[in-house]
Design a protein around this motif. Structure first.
Motif, PDB file in Angstrom:
ATOM      1  N   ASN A  31      -2.323   5.353  14.719  1.00 44.61           N
ATOM      2  CA  ASN A  31      -1.966   3.943  14.907  1.00 44.61           C
ATOM      3  C   ASN A  31      -0.516   3.687  14.501  1.00 44.61           C
ATOM      4  OD1 ASN A  31      -4.437   1.271  14.349  1.00 44.61           O
ATOM      5  ND2 ASN A  31      -3.697   2.213  16.208  1.00 44.61           N
ATOM      6  N   TYR A  32       0.123   4.699  13.908  1.00 44.53           N
ATOM      7  CA  TYR A  32       1.500   4.531  13.431  1.00 44.53           C
ATOM      8  C   TYR A  32       2.405   4.077  14.584  1.00 44.53           C
ATOM      9  CZ  TYR A  32       5.997   5.317  11.250  1.00 44.53           C
ATOM     10  OH  TYR A  32       7.266   5.129  10.748  1.00 44.53           O
ATOM     11  N   ASP A  33       3.040   2.920  14.414  1.00 45.46           N
ATOM     12  CA  ASP A  33       3.998   2.394  15.396  1.00 45.46           C
ATOM     13  C   ASP A  33       3.474   2.529  16.822  1.00 45.46           C
ATOM     14  OD1 ASP A  33       6.368   1.252  16.308  1.00 45.46           O
ATOM     15  OD2 ASP A  33       7.471   3.146  16.315  1.00 45.46           O
ATOM     16  N   GLN A  71       0.817   5.131   6.653  1.00 41.57           N
ATOM     17  CA  GLN A  71       0.138   4.120   7.468  1.00 41.57           C
ATOM     18  C   GLN A  71      -1.073   3.614   6.698  1.00 41.57           C
ATOM     19  OE1 GLN A  71      -3.044   4.320   9.087  1.00 41.57           O
ATOM     20  NE2 GLN A  71      -2.825   2.429  10.261  1.00 41.57           N
ATOM     21  N   ASP A  72      -1.436   2.352   6.934  1.00 39.73           N
ATOM     22  CA  ASP A  72      -2.642   1.780   6.343  1.00 39.73           C
ATOM     23  C   ASP A  72      -3.241   0.805   7.352  1.00 39.73           C
ATOM     24  OD1 ASP A  72      -4.663   0.955   4.625  1.00 39.73           O
ATOM     25  OD2 ASP A  72      -3.347   0.903   2.878  1.00 39.73           O
ATOM     26  N   GLY A  73      -4.531   0.477   7.161  1.00 42.51           N
ATOM     27  CA  GLY A  73      -5.200  -0.462   8.049  1.00 42.51           C
ATOM     28  C   GLY A  73      -5.504   0.130   9.414  1.00 42.51           C
ATOM     29  N   CYS A  74      -6.090  -0.707  10.280  1.00 40.72           N
ATOM     30  CA  CYS A  74      -6.471  -0.229  11.614  1.00 40.72           C
ATOM     31  C   CYS A  74      -6.564  -1.412  12.563  1.00 40.72           C
ATOM     32  CB  CYS A  74      -7.815   0.493  11.533  1.00 40.72           C
ATOM     33  SG  CYS A  74      -8.366   1.216  13.095  1.00 40.72           S
ATOM     34  N   ASP A  75      -6.009  -1.248  13.761  1.00 38.06           N
ATOM     35  CA  ASP A  75      -6.073  -2.298  14.778  1.00 38.06           C
ATOM     36  C   ASP A  75      -7.282  -2.154  15.698  1.00 38.06           C
ATOM     37  OD1 ASP A  75      -3.852  -3.537  13.824  1.00 38.06           O
ATOM     38  OD2 ASP A  75      -2.467  -2.706  15.296  1.00 38.06           O
ATOM     39  N   ASN A  76      -8.036  -1.076  15.541  1.00 39.53           N
ATOM     40  CA  ASN A  76      -9.259  -0.926  16.331  1.00 39.53           C
ATOM     41  C   ASN A  76     -10.387  -1.735  15.694  1.00 39.53           C
ATOM     42  OD1 ASN A  76      -7.831   0.837  17.917  1.00 39.53           O
ATOM     43  ND2 ASN A  76      -8.645   2.682  16.934  1.00 39.53           N
ATOM     44  N   SER A  77     -11.378  -2.053  16.463  1.00 35.84           N
ATOM     45  CA  SER A  77     -12.542  -2.775  15.948  1.00 35.84           C
ATOM     46  C   SER A  77     -13.801  -2.053  16.400  1.00 35.84           C
ATOM     47  CB  SER A  77     -12.535  -4.226  16.436  1.00 35.84           C
ATOM     48  OG  SER A  77     -11.416  -4.924  15.938  1.00 35.84           O
ATOM     49  N   CYS A  78     -13.951  -0.819  15.952  1.00 41.52           N
ATOM     50  CA  CYS A  78     -15.123  -0.032  16.338  1.00 41.52           C
ATOM     51  C   CYS A  78     -16.377  -0.714  15.820  1.00 41.52           C
ATOM     52  CB  CYS A  78     -15.015   1.384  15.786  1.00 41.52           C
ATOM     53  SG  CYS A  78     -13.553   2.263  16.394  1.00 41.52           S
ATOM     54  N   GLY A  79     -17.417  -0.720  16.643  1.00 41.15           N
ATOM     55  CA  GLY A  79     -18.591  -1.514  16.362  1.00 41.15           C
ATOM     56  C   GLY A  79     -19.362  -1.132  15.122  1.00 41.15           C
ATOM     57  N   PRO A 116       0.813  -1.216   0.000  1.00 39.72           N
ATOM     58  CA  PRO A 116       0.000   0.000   0.000  1.00 39.72           C
ATOM     59  C   PRO A 116       0.843   1.261   0.000  1.00 39.72           C
ATOM     60  CG  PRO A 116      -0.028  -1.015   2.167  1.00 39.72           C
ATOM     61  CD  PRO A 116       0.639  -1.993   1.244  1.00 39.72           C
ATOM     62  N   PHE A 117       2.131   1.135   0.316  1.00 46.18           N
ATOM     63  CA  PHE A 117       3.015   2.302   0.364  1.00 46.18           C
ATOM     64  C   PHE A 117       3.719   2.548  -0.956  1.00 46.18           C
ATOM     65  CE2 PHE A 117       2.772   0.521   4.693  1.00 46.18           C
ATOM     66  CZ  PHE A 117       1.995   1.523   5.242  1.00 46.18           C
ATOM     67  N   ASP A 118       3.291   1.819  -2.013  1.00 49.71           N
ATOM     68  CA  ASP A 118       3.790   2.127  -3.346  1.00 49.71           C
ATOM     69  C   ASP A 118       3.167   3.410  -3.884  1.00 49.71           C
ATOM     70  OD1 ASP A 118       5.478   0.004  -3.367  1.00 49.71           O
ATOM     71  OD2 ASP A 118       4.257  -1.266  -4.666  1.00 49.71           O
ATOM     72  N   PHE A 119       2.135   3.898  -3.195  1.00 48.79           N
ATOM     73  CA  PHE A 119       1.682   5.265  -3.469  1.00 48.79           C
ATOM     74  C   PHE A 119       2.665   6.187  -2.755  1.00 48.79           C
ATOM     75  CE2 PHE A 119      -2.314   3.050  -4.169  1.00 48.79           C
ATOM     76  CZ  PHE A 119      -2.816   3.723  -5.265  1.00 48.79           C
ATOM     77  N   ILE A 146       3.812  19.168   3.202  1.00 51.23           N
ATOM     78  CA  ILE A 146       3.586  17.734   3.074  1.00 51.23           C
ATOM     79  C   ILE A 146       2.475  17.342   4.033  1.00 51.23           C
ATOM     80  CG2 ILE A 146       4.573  15.420   3.303  1.00 51.23           C
ATOM     81  CD1 ILE A 146       7.328  16.643   2.820  1.00 51.23           C
ATOM     82  N   MET A 147       1.466  16.679   3.501  1.00 54.43           N
ATOM     83  CA  MET A 147       0.428  16.118   4.364  1.00 54.43           C
ATOM     84  C   MET A 147       0.736  14.651   4.595  1.00 54.43           C
ATOM     85  SD  MET A 147      -3.708  15.817   3.962  1.00 54.43           S
ATOM     86  CE  MET A 147      -4.044  17.550   4.318  1.00 54.43           C
ATOM     87  N   LEU A 148       0.856  14.255   5.858  1.00 50.33           N
ATOM     88  CA  LEU A 148       1.064  12.863   6.220  1.00 50.33           C
ATOM     89  C   LEU A 148      -0.305  12.207   6.373  1.00 50.33           C
ATOM     90  CD1 LEU A 148       3.879  13.300   8.897  1.00 50.33           C
ATOM     91  CD2 LEU A 148       4.136  12.823   6.453  1.00 50.33           C
ATOM     92  N   THR A 149      -0.518  11.089   5.681  1.00 48.90           N
ATOM     93  CA  THR A 149      -1.829  10.471   5.647  1.00 48.90           C
ATOM     94  C   THR A 149      -1.771   9.002   6.052  1.00 48.90           C
ATOM     95  OG1 THR A 149      -1.761   9.690   3.351  1.00 48.90           O
ATOM     96  CG2 THR A 149      -2.423  11.970   3.712  1.00 48.90           C
ATOM     97  N   GLY A 150      -2.928   8.482   6.424  1.00 46.71           N
ATOM     98  CA  GLY A 150      -3.080   7.072   6.741  1.00 46.71           C
ATOM     99  C   GLY A 150      -4.532   6.786   7.051  1.00 46.71           C
TER     100      GLY A 150
END
Length: 427
Positions: free
Chosen positions: A203-205, A152-160, A133-136, A194-198
């Motif tokens: 959740n980064y590190d 960053q990509d994905g998410c470790d949270n599981s919001c309902g 996903p970081f090839d963008f 520069i805008m940092l996105t995810g």
């Protein structure tokens, strides 16, 4: 050959669409602002609400009537790919794992055209493969003066209520040294912002030094002429280390916080891992480290279990904290999420009325924020047609002094001299 890029959803989708558009432009395609004359339409879809999916379906059907090929990617494809592929005979899907392949697709289409292959067959014959996903990566976008860097990509949270984890998978991030390398490359190219996105940037590190540690590293390595923006900050991993880091003058005073509700009771029901006291602490600290920053939030009206007293707590919290903007969403049950079949759902009539009241509050607060900016000193990044975006995220017309030539992509200091319309007189 003409291409049109249609984007739904989050800022990350918008950034990735910019990279796709840039790749088509660099290969000689005309990137259009409407679909009418497009040979190819790329739809970057979203699944966060049922309305986003309904809109995607409606637009895909429309595009398929005139375009030679309609390419669909994004989160909706990931959770309902078969449904999407049935929307038109000329619809071709690219999964999220194949999304970065769209950067290579334009050259393949051109090569295939030289061999006499028609556009749709060319798209279908493209040898897709799974990519990071970081090839963008760091792109010199053709249509904007700022750069977007996905870290960053994905998410470790599981919001309902959320299908992001279902669509995007677990959180992953670009190595810190690689982030710094890409940031410095953009700086060397002459970018001033520069805008940092995810998907979930904070959740980064999050099991290590976190986003705060990364920002410390970036700011140590970069010069004085570069500025940074964070796309969004989920509250659960915003700590003092991050807040201290973004107090640096090179981080623009513009922040977006997905709050969703101010009721701790409802936060527990929907699986959000923070307290509203922590959110209020974040807001207070942001206003201590920046001068009247632009603070926006997401809020969902009518969440399962939201009683009248929870709604009042949320309204009062939002009113008290005086946000510059609010993105208000009526709760939308999403298939596959823990709350999809919840018996705690409230009436749609009540949900929609609450959303209406929140939008009225947002309009008042946005106007109030604008009025407070009159006469303030700001930095503004010059864009096209004599316009620009201030550090606190106001789209403004640039009024140059008599001896100032405005150069697109450059950063200027100025004074906000009008707010209706917004104008900045540069020094």
């Amino acid at each position: 050959m003409n291409v049109y890029i249609y984007t739904l959803g989050c800022r990350l989708n918008q950034c990735e669409s910019e990279a796709i558009a840039d790749s088509f432009a660099k290969n000689g395609f005309s990137v259009l602002q409407s679909h009418e004359d497009a040979d190819i339409v790329v739809v970057n879809s979203c699944t966060v609400t049922s309305k986003a999916e309904q809109k995607a379906r409606r637009m895909i059907r429309l595009f398929s009537k005139s375009a030679k090929a309609v390419i669909v990617t994004g989160c909706y494809v990931e959770v309902s790919g078969e449904e999407v592929s049935r929307l038109g005979e000329n619809v071709v899907i690219f999964s999220l794992r194949e999304k970065a392949d769209l950067l290579s697709l334009p050259s393949h289409i051109l090569s295939s055209a030289l061999l006499g292959m028609d556009t749709l067959d060319s798209v279908r014959s493209f040898p897709k493969k799974e990519r990071s996903p970081f090839d963008f990566d760091a792109q010199s976008f053709a249509y904007h003066s700022r750069a977007y860097l996905k870290i960053q990509d994905g998410c470790d949270n599981s919001c309902g209520y959320c299908r992001t984890t279902i669509a995007r998978g677990e959180s992953r991030w670009l190595d810190g040294d690689e982030v710094v390398k890409r940031v410095k490359a953009l700086e060397a190219e002459g970018f001033r912002e520069i805008m940092l996105t995810g998907v979930n940037l904070t959740n980064y590190d999050h099991t290590g030094d976190g986003l705060g540690g990364l920002m410390e590293k970036i700011l140590r390595e970069c010069g004085t002429n570069i500025r940074f923006r964070l796309s969004s900050m989920e509250p659960d991993h915003v700590d003092d280390r991050l807040l201290d880091a973004i107090s640096d003058y090179r981080v623009f005073p513009h922040f977006h916080i997905p709050i969703q509700t101010a009721s701790d009771r409802v936060l527990k029901i929907i699986g959000r891992n923070y307290s509203i006291d922590h959110v209020e602490y974040i807001i207070r600290r942001l206003r201590e480290i920046k001068d009247d920053p632009f603070i926006a939030c997401d809020v969902i009206a009518g969440l399962p279990g939201e009683r009248e007293e929870d709604w009042k707590i949320t309204y009062d919290f939002l009113d008290r904290n005086d946000f510059a903007a609010m993105h208000v969403f009526p709760y939308s049950p999403r298939p596959g999420t823990p709350l999809y079949s919840s018996p705690l759902k409230i009436e749609e009539r009540v949900r929609d009325e609450r959303a209406k009241e929140l939008r009225k509050l947002s309009e008042r607060q946005s106007r109030s924020y604008l009025m407070r900016q009159l006469g303030k000193k700001v930095e503004i990044l010059a864009e096209k047609n004599g316009s620009g975006t201030t550090g606190n995220y106001l789209k403004a017309k640039i009024i140059p002094s008599h001896n100032t030539d405005i150069v697109e992509g450059e950063l200027y200091s100025g004074i906000i001299t009008s707010v209706f319309p917004i104008e900045v007189s540069v020094e």
